[in-house]
Design a protein around this motif. Structure first.
Motif, PDB file in Angstrom:
ATOM      1  N   ASN A 309      -5.862 -12.269   8.050  1.00  0.00           N
ATOM      2  CA  ASN A 309      -5.525 -11.467   6.865  1.00  0.00           C
ATOM      3  C   ASN A 309      -5.825  -9.991   7.110  1.00  0.00           C
ATOM      4  OD1 ASN A 309      -4.754 -11.118   4.108  1.00  0.00           O
ATOM      5  ND2 ASN A 309      -6.921 -10.945   3.569  1.00  0.00           N
ATOM      6  N   TYR A 310      -4.756  -9.201   7.220  1.00  0.00           N
ATOM      7  CA  TYR A 310      -4.907  -7.766   7.490  1.00  0.00           C
ATOM      8  C   TYR A 310      -4.092  -6.954   6.490  1.00  0.00           C
ATOM      9  CZ  TYR A 310      -6.922  -9.224  11.943  1.00  0.00           C
ATOM     10  OH  TYR A 310      -7.726  -9.789  12.906  1.00  0.00           O
ATOM     11  N   PRO A 311      -4.556  -6.826   5.250  1.00  0.00           N
ATOM     12  CA  PRO A 311      -3.753  -6.105   4.251  1.00  0.00           C
ATOM     13  C   PRO A 311      -3.441  -4.669   4.664  1.00  0.00           C
ATOM     14  CG  PRO A 311      -5.556  -7.293   3.199  1.00  0.00           C
ATOM     15  CD  PRO A 311      -5.791  -7.372   4.680  1.00  0.00           C
ATOM     16  N   GLY A 312      -4.404  -3.959   5.255  1.00  0.00           N
ATOM     17  CA  GLY A 312      -4.184  -2.565   5.643  1.00  0.00           C
ATOM     18  C   GLY A 312      -3.205  -2.451   6.799  1.00  0.00           C
ATOM     19  N   PHE A 313      -3.315  -3.384   7.749  1.00  0.00           N
ATOM     20  CA  PHE A 313      -2.373  -3.390   8.874  1.00  0.00           C
ATOM     21  C   PHE A 313      -0.971  -3.708   8.352  1.00  0.00           C
ATOM     22  CE2 PHE A 313      -0.136  -5.498  12.364  1.00  0.00           C
ATOM     23  CZ  PHE A 313      -0.251  -4.540  13.352  1.00  0.00           C
ATOM     24  N   PHE A 314      -0.893  -4.629   7.397  1.00  0.00           N
ATOM     25  CA  PHE A 314       0.384  -5.013   6.802  1.00  0.00           C
ATOM     26  C   PHE A 314       1.028  -3.811   6.107  1.00  0.00           C
ATOM     27  CE2 PHE A 314       2.639  -7.546   3.337  1.00  0.00           C
ATOM     28  CZ  PHE A 314       3.667  -7.938   4.166  1.00  0.00           C
ATOM     29  N   LYS A 315       0.194  -3.018   5.432  1.00  0.00           N
ATOM     30  CA  LYS A 315       0.704  -1.808   4.752  1.00  0.00           C
ATOM     31  C   LYS A 315       1.294  -0.837   5.769  1.00  0.00           C
ATOM     32  CE  LYS A 315      -0.828   1.574   1.263  1.00  0.00           C
ATOM     33  NZ  LYS A 315      -0.192   2.792   1.708  1.00  0.00           N
ATOM     34  N   MET A 316       0.551  -0.621   6.856  1.00  0.00           N
ATOM     35  CA  MET A 316       1.056   0.285   7.896  1.00  0.00           C
ATOM     36  C   MET A 316       2.366  -0.242   8.479  1.00  0.00           C
ATOM     37  SD  MET A 316      -0.702   1.224  11.558  1.00  0.00           S
ATOM     38  CE  MET A 316      -0.321  -0.380  12.271  1.00  0.00           C
ATOM     39  N   TYR A 317       2.402  -1.548   8.724  1.00  0.00           N
ATOM     40  CA  TYR A 317       3.590  -2.175   9.300  1.00  0.00           C
ATOM     41  C   TYR A 317       4.788  -2.020   8.365  1.00  0.00           C
ATOM     42  CZ  TYR A 317       6.610  -5.878  11.118  1.00  0.00           C
ATOM     43  OH  TYR A 317       7.674  -6.577  11.617  1.00  0.00           O
ATOM     44  N   MET A 318       4.571  -2.245   7.072  1.00  0.00           N
ATOM     45  CA  MET A 318       5.654  -2.121   6.102  1.00  0.00           C
ATOM     46  C   MET A 318       6.161  -0.679   6.048  1.00  0.00           C
ATOM     47  SD  MET A 318       6.239  -5.089   4.969  1.00  0.00           S
ATOM     48  CE  MET A 318       7.279  -4.821   3.544  1.00  0.00           C
ATOM     49  N   GLN A 319       5.241   0.277   6.160  1.00  0.00           N
ATOM     50  CA  GLN A 319       5.653   1.689   6.139  1.00  0.00           C
ATOM     51  C   GLN A 319       6.469   2.027   7.389  1.00  0.00           C
ATOM     52  OE1 GLN A 319       1.956   3.128   3.368  1.00  0.00           O
ATOM     53  NE2 GLN A 319       2.412   4.374   5.120  1.00  0.00           N
ATOM     54  N   THR A 333      -0.643  -6.148  -2.107  1.00  0.00           N
ATOM     55  CA  THR A 333      -1.584  -7.061  -2.760  1.00  0.00           C
ATOM     56  C   THR A 333      -0.913  -8.376  -3.136  1.00  0.00           C
ATOM     57  OG1 THR A 333      -2.791  -5.193  -3.637  1.00  0.00           O
ATOM     58  CG2 THR A 333      -3.052  -7.256  -4.800  1.00  0.00           C
ATOM     59  N   ILE A 334       0.314  -8.261  -3.657  1.00  0.00           N
ATOM     60  CA  ILE A 334       1.035  -9.465  -4.086  1.00  0.00           C
ATOM     61  C   ILE A 334       1.452 -10.298  -2.868  1.00  0.00           C
ATOM     62  CG2 ILE A 334       3.189 -10.256  -5.151  1.00  0.00           C
ATOM     63  CD1 ILE A 334       2.790  -7.914  -7.169  1.00  0.00           C
ATOM     64  N   ALA A 335       1.903  -9.613  -1.808  1.00  0.00           N
ATOM     65  CA  ALA A 335       2.298 -10.353  -0.597  1.00  0.00           C
ATOM     66  C   ALA A 335       1.091 -11.080   0.002  1.00  0.00           C
ATOM     67  CB  ALA A 335       2.908  -9.390   0.425  1.00  0.00           C
ATOM     68  N   VAL A 336      -0.071 -10.443  -0.034  1.00  0.00           N
ATOM     69  CA  VAL A 336      -1.285 -11.088   0.487  1.00  0.00           C
ATOM     70  C   VAL A 336      -1.642 -12.306  -0.367  1.00  0.00           C
ATOM     71  CG1 VAL A 336      -3.774 -10.770   0.809  1.00  0.00           C
ATOM     72  CG2 VAL A 336      -2.177  -9.006   1.601  1.00  0.00           C
ATOM     73  N   ALA A 361      -7.246  -1.014  11.669  1.00  0.00           N
ATOM     74  CA  ALA A 361      -6.720  -2.025  12.589  1.00  0.00           C
ATOM     75  C   ALA A 361      -5.494  -1.459  13.280  1.00  0.00           C
ATOM     76  CB  ALA A 361      -6.354  -3.286  11.825  1.00  0.00           C
ATOM     77  N   GLY A 362      -5.305  -1.787  14.540  1.00  0.00           N
ATOM     78  CA  GLY A 362      -4.094  -1.316  15.192  1.00  0.00           C
ATOM     79  C   GLY A 362      -4.186  -1.392  16.690  1.00  0.00           C
ATOM     80  N   GLN A 363      -3.057  -1.235  17.327  1.00  0.00           N
ATOM     81  CA  GLN A 363      -3.021  -1.253  18.788  1.00  0.00           C
ATOM     82  C   GLN A 363      -2.699   0.148  19.302  1.00  0.00           C
ATOM     83  OE1 GLN A 363      -0.518  -4.638  19.705  1.00  0.00           O
ATOM     84  NE2 GLN A 363      -2.192  -6.047  19.341  1.00  0.00           N
ATOM     85  N   THR A 364      -1.485   0.627  19.040  1.00  0.00           N
ATOM     86  CA  THR A 364      -1.172   1.995  19.457  1.00  0.00           C
ATOM     87  C   THR A 364      -1.361   2.986  18.312  1.00  0.00           C
ATOM     88  OG1 THR A 364       1.145   1.612  18.937  1.00  0.00           O
ATOM     89  CG2 THR A 364       0.466   1.271  21.224  1.00  0.00           C
ATOM     90  N   THR A 365      -1.271   2.493  17.075  1.00  0.00           N
ATOM     91  CA  THR A 365      -1.520   3.361  15.917  1.00  0.00           C
ATOM     92  C   THR A 365      -2.537   2.684  15.009  1.00  0.00           C
ATOM     93  OG1 THR A 365       0.309   2.361  14.686  1.00  0.00           O
ATOM     94  CG2 THR A 365       0.818   4.332  15.957  1.00  0.00           C
ATOM     95  N   GLU A 404      -8.102  -1.769  21.585  1.00  0.00           N
ATOM     96  CA  GLU A 404      -9.310  -0.941  21.504  1.00  0.00           C
ATOM     97  C   GLU A 404      -9.362  -0.125  20.212  1.00  0.00           C
ATOM     98  OE1 GLU A 404      -8.763   0.934  25.240  1.00  0.00           O
ATOM     99  OE2 GLU A 404      -7.553   2.581  24.463  1.00  0.00           O
ATOM    100  N   TYR A 405      -8.217  -0.040  19.508  1.00  0.00           N
ATOM    101  CA  TYR A 405      -8.227   0.643  18.212  1.00  0.00           C
ATOM    102  C   TYR A 405      -8.313  -0.336  17.037  1.00  0.00           C
ATOM    103  CZ  TYR A 405      -7.227   4.983  20.637  1.00  0.00           C
ATOM    104  OH  TYR A 405      -7.312   6.079  21.451  1.00  0.00           O
ATOM    105  N   TRP A 406      -8.563  -1.618  17.351  1.00  0.00           N
ATOM    106  CA  TRP A 406      -8.703  -2.599  16.275  1.00  0.00           C
ATOM    107  C   TRP A 406     -10.185  -2.660  15.940  1.00  0.00           C
ATOM    108  CZ3 TRP A 406      -3.880  -5.382  15.479  1.00  0.00           C
ATOM    109  CH2 TRP A 406      -3.858  -6.041  14.233  1.00  0.00           C
ATOM    110  N   HIS A 407     -10.576  -1.923  14.913  1.00  0.00           N
ATOM    111  CA  HIS A 407     -12.004  -1.691  14.671  1.00  0.00           C
ATOM    112  C   HIS A 407     -12.705  -2.891  14.065  1.00  0.00           C
ATOM    113  CE1 HIS A 407     -10.823   2.342  15.569  1.00  0.00           C
ATOM    114  NE2 HIS A 407     -12.070   2.774  15.467  1.00  0.00           N
TER     115      HIS A 407
END
Ligand code: ZN
Length: 716
Positions: A309-319, A333-336, A361-365, A404-407
């Motif tokens: 469950n990565y709501p913040g990563f999901f937000k970035m991905y959707m953007q 929030t609803i998708a989660v 959370a992230g890999q390159t961004t 390495e950027y997945w905190h």
């Protein structure tokens, strides 16, 4: 049919098990894999940990800090194949034993991951036939993860061998409590494999399903474009071929790919069941709206569902996907919540979050840094929807590698992350709430029906370029979420009778047995609400030869006189008094309904079909069936769905926008969760008298919730 074929396939893979030196497993004789235990029997409030990526000199300090933080368990080793089998057939678990021993010394239980999501370079070099081929026919390369084929017998045998050796090495280790097989099946750059081994596997699967080529040719309509097969080996996989592939073949191929991954999983499961009968076994995936693997099939024989469950990563991905600078949190929030409800409904019992976002959370961004309070809120959202445990991803943050950027909970310099203290607080709160709450049930009066066949068939032929089944399902779910009544997200074949109302958008593919189940549900008093393209195809993806809505025409009390994709704005629906409200815009689709026994509740306003029925309700037996022929704009759809829910007796709890309420129940107690997904303070009127389960204060009337605030209220 699916389970039968899977059994046949599993039996046929005995050669693989034999080659790996395993005795004939029980399931091969019975076709069933019995669960070890229905729940883990201990709290699962932990972290994902990578001793394989951490200097051994820090292991003791890590374990000590974890224990001080209140962590009860860790998941380790799921990407450590190269260290566990440095060369083929040479196994080294000494380092892993040392790690498990240190963790056990600090009372940290271990979930071991089998490493088949990322093979080591010696394996890739020696067996180049194991690589996945994507939907464009390009072979993937080693260096990442999830680049392997789910069918290839060499890869299956090697995966089984390492899992078997792990199981032997840790079966009686008192530090180990359970297993995670593999990691996130199908979640790679390409969700399906199209290689020659998958083609051969598909040919075998098709043969077992249809028995004769005549049946295959008839079912797929192979007469079209001269596709009649005269030998099993001619059956292709849907790779680029100058035009779109046969829809029947492609739907079967999606089913085959799902089955190939699930049976890959079940091979390892059979070994773990045999060698580690006291351990639980699961795998981690993500839920809807991702649909590349049939998760009911994947989790059928596992002890419980676990999701990441990565709501913040999901937000970035959707953007990124929508190329929008701002996707609001509401939709995320609803998708989660949809994913959580799906995870709970898959096995009708509590699930685990195997990986919960704990920082950027992230890999390159990077995803956004969770605001103060959001990580605790996301944790409680999962618990509120039926989670029994949560592991935060991850303990420390890697200083090398793709993630390495997945905190994690510790920064690169091993200082505490911004959410460290918040996670510590949350873990200790969840401990104080205790196992009765964490293992309690979740009752819903309403269900959303999700059907992989419909999702895949609409993906294969969207009919309107902008039509997406998963978007429709998510939209309907979102329309109902403000009722705060609880929604199960169920699959065809699951029991309908316990729900007051069942929502089923775009039932494009409809099998006879499912149509019968829906009819008997409505006959018995249920309310079934559906929309356009109902029953257009049968389960083998052929268009039905009867007037639409095909198998459900008598139940719906209408005939579809025409179906109209919308490419120009302007079409609207006018509501009858029973659904009174502003005229609704029609977005992508309009089924034109001709009522036989149904009552008309909405009509089209303009064009060739002005005055014709767009929405109908039909009484059938003791229940009713609602046909929403138009793709209504969201506010109107929400109003219509909530009207029918209220009429069906679904209670609605009023709360401000951004507030979520859910309820879980044990035999004697019930808890209401109140979650503020906004950053501002909110006032919420709670629907009863309670005791705050964390502060023990009496609660009634209106409560104040801080931004991202959470209350757990036990009914008084
Ligand atoms: Zn393949």
């Amino acid at each position: 049919m699916k389970s039968l074929n899977r059994r046949v396939f599993l039996s046929s893979s005995l050669a693989v098990l034999g080659a790996a030196g395993i005795h004939l497993p029980l399931w091969a004789r019975t076709g069933a894999i019995s669960p070890a235990q229905s729940s883990p029997g201990q709290l699962l409030l932990g972290v994902d940990y990578y001793p394989d990526q951490t200097p051994e000199s820090l292991w003791e300090e890590d374990a000590q800090m974890m224990a001080e933080t209140g962590i009860t368990n860790v998941r380790i080793a799921e990407f450590a194949w190269a260290l566990m089998e440095p060369s083929e057939g040479t196994f080294d678990f000494s380092w892993l034993h040392r790690s498990v021993d240190i963790l056990r010394k600090h009372k940290l239980a271990v979930i071991l991951g089998t490493p088949s999501a990322a093979p080591p370079p010696w394996l890739s070099q020696k067996y180049p036939e194991i690589f996945e081929v994507n939907e464009r026919g390009e072979k993937l390369h080693p260096g990442g993860r999830r680049f392997t084929c789910p069918t290839n017998q060499t890869y299956r045998q090697l995966s089984l061998a390492i899992a078997t050796e792990m199981a032997r090495a840790f079966a009686s280790d008192p530090g180990v409590i359970g297993w995670q097989i593999d990691n996130e099946y199908t979640l790679g750059s390409s969700g399906r494999c199209y290689c020659e081994y998958c083609q051969a596997g598909f040919q075998k699967w098709v043969r077992q399903k249809y028995h004769s080529l005549d049946e295959v040719n008839r079912t797929w309509g192979a007469a079209f474009w001269s596709q009649i097969y005269t030998d099993w080996s001619q059956i292709p996989v849907p790779l680029p071929s100058g035009a779109d592939p046969n829809p029947g073949l492609t739907l079967d191929y999606y089913r085959y790919q799902s089955y190939a991954n699930a049976s890959f999983n079940d091979e390892q499961l059979a070994v773990l069941r045999k060698l580690c009968p006291k351990h639980f076994v699961t795998t981690n995936n993500v839920g809807l709206p991702l649909d590349t693997i049939d998760e009911r099939m994947l989790y059928a024989n596992l002890d419980f569902v676990s999701f990441d469950n990565y709501p913040g990563f999901f937000k970035m991905y959707m953007q990124q996907q929508s190329k929008s600078a701002m996707v609001p949190w509401d939709g995320i929030t609803i998708a989660v919540a949809l994913g959580h409800d799906f995870g709970r409904s898959l096995k009708g019992k509590p699930f685990m979050i195997m990986e919960e976002q704990s920082g950027k959370a992230g890999q390159t961004t990077f995803s956004p840094q969770p605001d103060k309070g959001q990580v605790r809120l996301w944790t409680y959202q999962a618990i509120a929807h039926g989670a029994m445990g949560v592991n935060y991803f991850r303990w420390d943050t890697a200083t090398f590698g793709t993630e390495e950027y997945w905190h994690g909970m510790l920064n690169h310099d091993r200082s505490k992350s911004p959410a460290f203290d918040e996670i510590k607080q949350t873990l200790n709160e969840l401990k104080s709430l205790g196992p009765e709450l964490l293992n309690s049930q979740y009752d819903s009066d309403a269900a959303l029906l999700f059907d992989y066949d419909c999702s895949w068939a609409v993906k294969i032929q969207p009919q309107h370029f902008a039509l997406s089944y998963t978007e429709q399902a998510a939209t309907w779910y979102g329309c109902m979420s403000p009722t705060h009544t609880g929604i199960d997200v169920i699959l065809p074949g699951m029991d309908l009778a316990k729900y007051k109302i069942v929502f089923a958008p775009v039932v494009y593919v409809l099998a006879k047995d499912q149509a019968e189940r829906i009819k008997s549900y409505v006959q018995g008093g249920g309310v079934f609400v559906t929309n356009f393209r109902l029953g257009a195809k049968n389960e083998v993806s052929q268009i039905v030869r009867t007037p639409l809505p095909g198998l459900l025409r008598d139940m719906m009390g209408v005939t579809v006189s025409d179906y109209v994709p919308i490419y120009s704005p302007g079409q609207k629906v006018k509501f009858a008094s029973a659904l009174a409200g502003d005229d609704a815009d029609v977005k992508l689709w309009a089924d034109i309904l001709q009522p036989q026994t149904a009552e008309v509740l909405g009509t089209y306003l303009s064009g060739d079909h002005a005055g014709e029925a767009a929405i109908t309700v039909n009484r059938f037996g003791k229940g009713k069936a609602v046909y929403i022929g138009a793709d209504l704009s969201v506010p109107s759809l929400a109003r219509v769905l909530m009207t029918f829910a209220a009429q069906a007796g679904v209670k609605r709890v009023e709360a401000p926008a951004g507030i979520e309420l859910t309820t879980r129940r044990s035999e004697k107690k019930s808890w209401t969760f109140v979650l503020n997904h906004t950053s501002s303070p909110q006032k919420v009127r709670v629907p009863g008298s309670y005791r705050d389960a964390l502060t023990q204060a009496a609660v009634t009337g209106t409560i104040d919730l801080e931004g991202y605030g959470v209350r757990v209220l036990q009914a008084a």
